[in-house]
Write a protein that holds these residues in place. Structure first.
Motif, mmCIF file in Angstrom:
data_model
loop_
_atom_site.group_PDB
_atom_site.id
_atom_site.type_symbol
_atom_site.label_atom_id
_atom_site.label_comp_id
_atom_site.label_asym_id
_atom_site.label_seq_id
_atom_site.Cartn_x
_atom_site.Cartn_y
_atom_site.Cartn_z
ATOM 1 N N HIS A 637 0.833 -1.209 0.000
ATOM 2 C CA HIS A 637 0.000 0.000 0.000
ATOM 3 C C HIS A 637 0.868 1.260 0.000
ATOM 4 O O HIS A 637 0.597 2.209 -0.749
ATOM 5 C CB HIS A 637 -0.918 -0.008 1.224
ATOM 6 C CG HIS A 637 -1.674 1.265 1.415
ATOM 7 N ND1 HIS A 637 -2.647 1.706 0.539
ATOM 8 C CD2 HIS A 637 -1.582 2.233 2.394
ATOM 9 C CE1 HIS A 637 -3.132 2.859 0.956
ATOM 10 N NE2 HIS A 637 -2.507 3.206 2.071
ATOM 11 N N GLU A 650 -1.115 -0.231 -8.098
ATOM 12 C CA GLU A 650 -2.446 -0.572 -7.593
ATOM 13 C C GLU A 650 -2.716 -2.065 -7.786
ATOM 14 O O GLU A 650 -3.327 -2.718 -6.940
ATOM 15 C CB GLU A 650 -3.510 0.254 -8.318
ATOM 16 C CG GLU A 650 -4.952 -0.128 -8.008
ATOM 17 C CD GLU A 650 -5.342 0.149 -6.562
ATOM 18 O OE1 GLU A 650 -6.338 -0.431 -6.094
ATOM 19 O OE2 GLU A 650 -4.641 0.946 -5.891
ATOM 20 N N SER A 655 -6.167 -7.737 -1.949
ATOM 21 C CA SER A 655 -7.559 -7.504 -1.575
ATOM 22 C C SER A 655 -7.855 -8.250 -0.277
ATOM 23 O O SER A 655 -7.100 -9.132 0.144
ATOM 24 C CB SER A 655 -8.501 -7.994 -2.677
ATOM 25 O OG SER A 655 -8.414 -9.411 -2.814
ATOM 26 N N GLN A 656 -8.949 -7.906 0.360
ATOM 27 C CA GLN A 656 -9.329 -8.596 1.584
ATOM 28 C C GLN A 656 -9.649 -10.064 1.320
ATOM 29 O O GLN A 656 -9.407 -10.927 2.171
ATOM 30 C CB GLN A 656 -10.524 -7.896 2.240
ATOM 31 C CG GLN A 656 -10.191 -6.551 2.855
ATOM 32 C CD GLN A 656 -11.251 -6.080 3.841
ATOM 33 O OE1 GLN A 656 -12.142 -6.842 4.216
ATOM 34 N NE2 GLN A 656 -11.151 -4.827 4.264
ATOM 35 N N ARG A 657 -10.189 -10.367 0.164
ATOM 36 C CA ARG A 657 -10.474 -11.768 -0.160
ATOM 37 C C ARG A 657 -9.189 -12.580 -0.220
ATOM 38 O O ARG A 657 -9.130 -13.723 0.259
ATOM 39 C CB ARG A 657 -11.199 -11.858 -1.509
ATOM 40 C CG ARG A 657 -11.681 -13.272 -1.863
ATOM 41 C CD ARG A 657 -12.215 -13.335 -3.282
ATOM 42 N NE ARG A 657 -11.132 -13.125 -4.247
ATOM 43 C CZ ARG A 657 -10.341 -14.112 -4.680
ATOM 44 N NH1 ARG A 657 -10.495 -15.336 -4.227
ATOM 45 N NH2 ARG A 657 -9.399 -13.859 -5.554
ATOM 46 N N ASP A 726 -7.818 0.968 4.649
ATOM 47 C CA ASP A 726 -7.618 1.597 3.344
ATOM 48 C C ASP A 726 -6.469 0.986 2.558
ATOM 49 O O ASP A 726 -6.225 1.381 1.414
ATOM 50 C CB ASP A 726 -7.353 3.086 3.531
ATOM 51 C CG ASP A 726 -8.537 3.809 4.158
ATOM 52 O OD1 ASP A 726 -9.668 3.313 3.984
ATOM 53 O OD2 ASP A 726 -8.327 4.834 4.829
ATOM 54 N N ARG A 729 -6.813 -3.463 -1.641
ATOM 55 C CA ARG A 729 -7.335 -3.116 -2.960
ATOM 56 C C ARG A 729 -8.802 -3.510 -3.046
ATOM 57 O O ARG A 729 -9.200 -4.586 -2.596
ATOM 58 C CB ARG A 729 -6.525 -3.848 -4.035
ATOM 59 C CG ARG A 729 -7.099 -3.760 -5.442
ATOM 60 C CD ARG A 729 -6.139 -4.388 -6.451
ATOM 61 N NE ARG A 729 -5.736 -5.728 -6.075
ATOM 62 C CZ ARG A 729 -6.427 -6.837 -6.360
ATOM 63 N NH1 ARG A 729 -7.587 -6.731 -7.042
ATOM 64 N NH2 ARG A 729 -5.997 -8.015 -5.994
ATOM 65 N N GLN A 730 -9.585 -2.643 -3.624
ATOM 66 C CA GLN A 730 -11.007 -2.920 -3.801
ATOM 67 C C GLN A 730 -11.202 -3.755 -5.059
ATOM 68 O O GLN A 730 -10.788 -3.365 -6.153
ATOM 69 C CB GLN A 730 -11.804 -1.610 -3.908
ATOM 70 C CG GLN A 730 -11.723 -0.739 -2.667
ATOM 71 C CD GLN A 730 -12.348 -1.410 -1.456
ATOM 72 O OE1 GLN A 730 -13.351 -2.126 -1.589
ATOM 73 N NE2 GLN A 730 -11.771 -1.169 -0.284
ATOM 74 N N GLU A 731 -11.819 -4.912 -4.894
ATOM 75 C CA GLU A 731 -12.062 -5.778 -6.042
ATOM 76 C C GLU A 731 -13.316 -5.332 -6.782
ATOM 77 O O GLU A 731 -14.347 -5.016 -6.165
ATOM 78 C CB GLU A 731 -12.222 -7.227 -5.603
ATOM 79 C CG GLU A 731 -10.909 -7.873 -5.170
ATOM 80 C CD GLU A 731 -11.073 -9.368 -4.988
ATOM 81 O OE1 GLU A 731 -10.248 -10.108 -5.516
ATOM 82 O OE2 GLU A 731 -12.031 -9.780 -4.317
#
Length: 770
Positions: A637, A650, A655-657, A726, A729-731
């Protein structure tokens, strides 16, 4: 590795040079001792196991193979000593760099320059295979676990420098064989050393009165791994043993000349120059095979020594070892010596001398052999404190003795640094695995911030070598070893009469001993060590003034290994700049390695940006996985933020997954184990490498949709994402209407264990870009 062409030479002359031995011996109660070269063992077991490598390693199955082999050795009557490398000698670093460039780096380049369809085939994966990065750690953990009970005839040792001479010296004390795939073991000689083992084959012994003859395929395996589903008591082991005496006798030269033969033929130290011509190009015609080169060199040495032994041929007399080396070099030159510049000949002679000296082993003066001769001090199993290379280097950097106010003495610090392999002569060689050559290596992007703390802690507690004005390793690339001046050579010429030694009946005399002693004297003449202080207490009273030092890192840069000079930060400055103010005193300086467990835990968590109450509340077995995820997520990050959130940076972020998939996999690996590692003051965070399976992790991460599993506790997940909301990464949502929450099924885990080359198994790497 080892002497160029000697492995081939031994196999071609196996009937003459090899001796077959079988275990158990005729006397069932007899115990035979073997000393195993640790790195050779790691490479051979992973190679013979045919385990998948491309995802990062199957360490759980690898550990099972190691345990199977070791217990089988013990079952056939062997007492096993493993020896692993200590700090890498500076002279060998160019060789290691060359291997890394021609091995892992080049294979990675081929892999990522090949189409996804082609690189998924079994043949391609077999030809480009790379040893997984944690194979060494998994092997050491498994062996130490097996030896921890103290009930098995198994010990694990770490050499003070290279493992090869240490293993032979240990075998010389124990009257043991050395097991390894390095041909150098046929050159070394020491004490009661019984020779080198190779070509281990397991087979089944048929017991009882049955007349049925077992088939070869069912009851014999060639290699280290024994047959499956066979009771240990029904196993036998056959091996071929090669001894230095047999090789010397076959070549008709004294056994003490074998190191010179190895240096002339070529070993890891005699050919490190990239700016000068290779020694082999000067000595041998291209039409000669590797085995023919060894025969030619042996005949040349034997001819010179035989001519020197004739009393009537005064002009052929060899006056010293240096004279023998010079004559042999001139005799081996493929061109007339007059066509070679004198400076080039002198450089070759100096290089041969340095390469031959790497086989030198100090003579053991004790009268006791066997296990009782080991551990003269708790610092080293073989050497006294004054003779141990590792301790000598440490004492030069930080002289200390006696006890300090912590109740621990300076020797404790040496043992901690030595057993963990931290002290590396001011150099760091980064491990390289399957990395895209177009991207920055993770050794720099992920690992270097942690290593800066490691360097600072080592300098503060143990002491790093002073930074030289010019890199000696870089100098060795141009010319290995320092040249001897004329006055030094004249002194060496007076040391020994080679003719008298060769005509003597005592083959145990070390012809290179005077040469070794004189060169060591020349090397250390300008390196006098100050007298150590009377007590370490005086050192702990005040903080030593910081001295500017640096560590030379060898990391991948593009498609080659390059050097980076990394300044060593002052520990106090590093702590202050990072906001760490706990347990810092100004009057009394105590190395952090000797501080209380609570102090070390606090600093450890601070370094990894995880000094939060939730981390301390987690079970010890779960900490390593959470710390790894938090560090990677945070580091990637910050890289993305520094670059202005570019597309490439990026894309690197997790990601959280992906984080949840890793933690679920990690917890599942712990649950599959029979027992959880115990936690001690020296092992506060268990590193469960021997339980991991990379293909299983990819089976989890390749699932579509979020991963939810009951084994991942809410406390573990909350500790992982604390203050990192934050950083993930947003999937982007997928268009699949059936996408939802999926649990990792047993079928997914089985898919991860499909045969190498299956299309699904390598689907993740099909479009990989990193």
């Amino acid at each position: 590795m080892g002497v160029h062409g000697l492995t081939t030479y031994l196999r071609e002359n196996k009937r003459v040079l090899g001796k077959a031995v079988r275990f158990p011996s005729a006397s069932k109660d007899a115990v035979t001792t073997i000393v195993v070269d640790g790195w050779s063992f790691v490479f051979e077991i992973y190679l013979q196991s045919h385990l998948p490598w491309v995802y990062g390693g199957e360490y759980a199955e690898f550990s099972q193979y190691i345990e199977q082999v070791v217990l089988s050795w013990i079952a056939v009557g062997l007492k096993v000593y493993f020896v692993f490398d200590g700090p890498t000698p500076e002279l060998k670093i160019p060789t290691l760099i060359s291997r890394m460039n021609g091995g892992n780096v080049e294979k990675s380049l081929i892999f990522f320059r090949t189409s996804p369809a082609s690189r998924c085939t079994p043949r391609f994966l077999r030809e480009t295979s790379i040893l997984p990065p944690l194979a060494y750690e998994a092997c050491v953990q498994t062996l130490q676990r097996l030896a921890s009970s103290g009930k098995r005839p198994l010990e694990v040792h770490f050499a003070d420098e290279e493992a090869d001479p240490y293993a032979v010296e240990l075998a010389g004390r124990l009257g043991a064989y050395v097991v390894g795939n390095d041909s150098d073991f046929v050159i070394f000689s020491s004490g009661l050393y019984a020779g080198g083992d190779d070509d281990d084959d397991f087979q089944t012994v048929v017991r009882g009165k049955t007349r049925k003859r077992p088939t070869r395929q069912q009851n014999i395996t060639f290699g280290l791994i024994p047959p499956l589903d066979v009771p240990l008591e029904d196993l036998t082991l056959t091996a071929s043993v090669y001894t230095p005496a047999a090789l010397a006798s076959h070549l008709k030269i004294p056994i003490t000349i074998l190191p010179l033969l190895a240096a002339l033929v070529g070993n890891d130290f005699s050919n490190q120059s990239t700016t000068q011509r290779n020694v082999q190009f000067l000595f041998f015609e291209r039409r000669l095979s590797l085995s023919q080169r060894i025969t030619h060199t042996g005949d040349t040495l034997a001819g010179i020594l035989n001519a020197a032994s004739q009393p009537r041929k005064a002009r052929h007399q060899v006056e010293s070892v240096m004279d023998l080396i010079t004559r042999t070099v001139n005799a081996l030159l493929t061109r007339a010596p007059s066509h070679v510049t004198p400076g080039e000949v002198d450089a070759v002679v100096d290089r041969i001398v340095n390469a031959a000296l790497t086989y030198a082993i100090d003579k053991y003066d004790g009268e006791i052999y066997g296990p009782d001769s080991l551990w003269p001090t708790r610092l080293c199993a073989l050497h006294d404190q004054d003779a141990c290379p590792f301790v000598t280097l440490f004492m030069e950097a930080q002289p200390c003795s006696s006890q300090d106010k912590t109740g621990s003495d300076g020797a404790t610090l040496i043992v901690k640094a030595k057993d963990r392999g931290y002290y590396e002569y001011g150099h760091f060689l980064a491990k390289t695995f399957l990395e895209n050559p177009d991207l920055e290596t993770v050794a720099k992007s992920i690992g270097r911030p942690i290593r800066l703390w490691i360097y600072a802690l080592l300098e503060d507690g143990v002491g790093l070598p002073d930074t030289p004005e010019t890199s000696s390793v870089d100098d060795s690339v141009a010319e290995v070893g320092g040249s001897l001046n004329e006055e030094d050579k004249e002194d060496l010429d007076e040391l020994i009469d080679v003719v008298e030694e060769h005509s003597s009946d005592d083959d145990d005399t070390d012809l290179l001993a005077p040469l070794r002693g004189e060169l060591e004297r020349l090397r250390t003449a300008d390196d006098s060590t100050p007298e150590p202080p009377a007590s370490a207490t005086s050192r702990s009273r005040s903080r030593p003034p910081p001295q500017p030092k640096s560590v030379t890192e060898y990391v991948r840069r593009g498609s080659r290994i390059a050097t980076d000079e990394v300044p060593v930060p002052d520990l106090a400055v590093l702590m202050t700049s990072s906001g760490f103010d706990a347990f810092i005193e100004s009057e009394i300086h105590i190395p952090w390695q000797l501080r209380s467990l609570e102090e070390r835990i606090t600093l450890f968590l601070h370094i990894l940006e995880s000094n939060i109450p939730m981390m301390r509340d987690l079970p010890p077995a779960e900490l390593f996985g959470v710390l790894a995820v938090r560090w990677v997520v945070r580091t990637l990050h910050l890289r993305a933020v520094e670059s202005g959130m570019t597309k490439d940076r990026e894309k690197e972020r997790w990601s959280q997954r992906e984080a949840r998939a890793f933690l679920t996999f990690y917890v599942g690996s712990l649950e599959d184990s029979e027992a959880v590692c115990s936690t001690t003051a020296h092992n506060w965070i268990p590193v469960n490498v021997e339980r991991l399976s990379s293909s299983r992790f990819h089976a989890y991460i390749s699932q579509s949709g979020p991963v939810v599993d009951q084994s991942l506790s809410e406390n573990m997940w909350n500790a992982c994402v604390h203050s990192l909301g934050d950083a993930f990464r947003q999937e982007l949502p997928k268009r699949n209407k059936n996408a939802g929450i999926h649990k990792p099924t047993k079928q997914a885990v089985r898919a991860s264990r499909r045969p190498v080359g299956g299309r699904l198994h390598f689907a993740v790497l099909g479009d990989a870009e990193a």
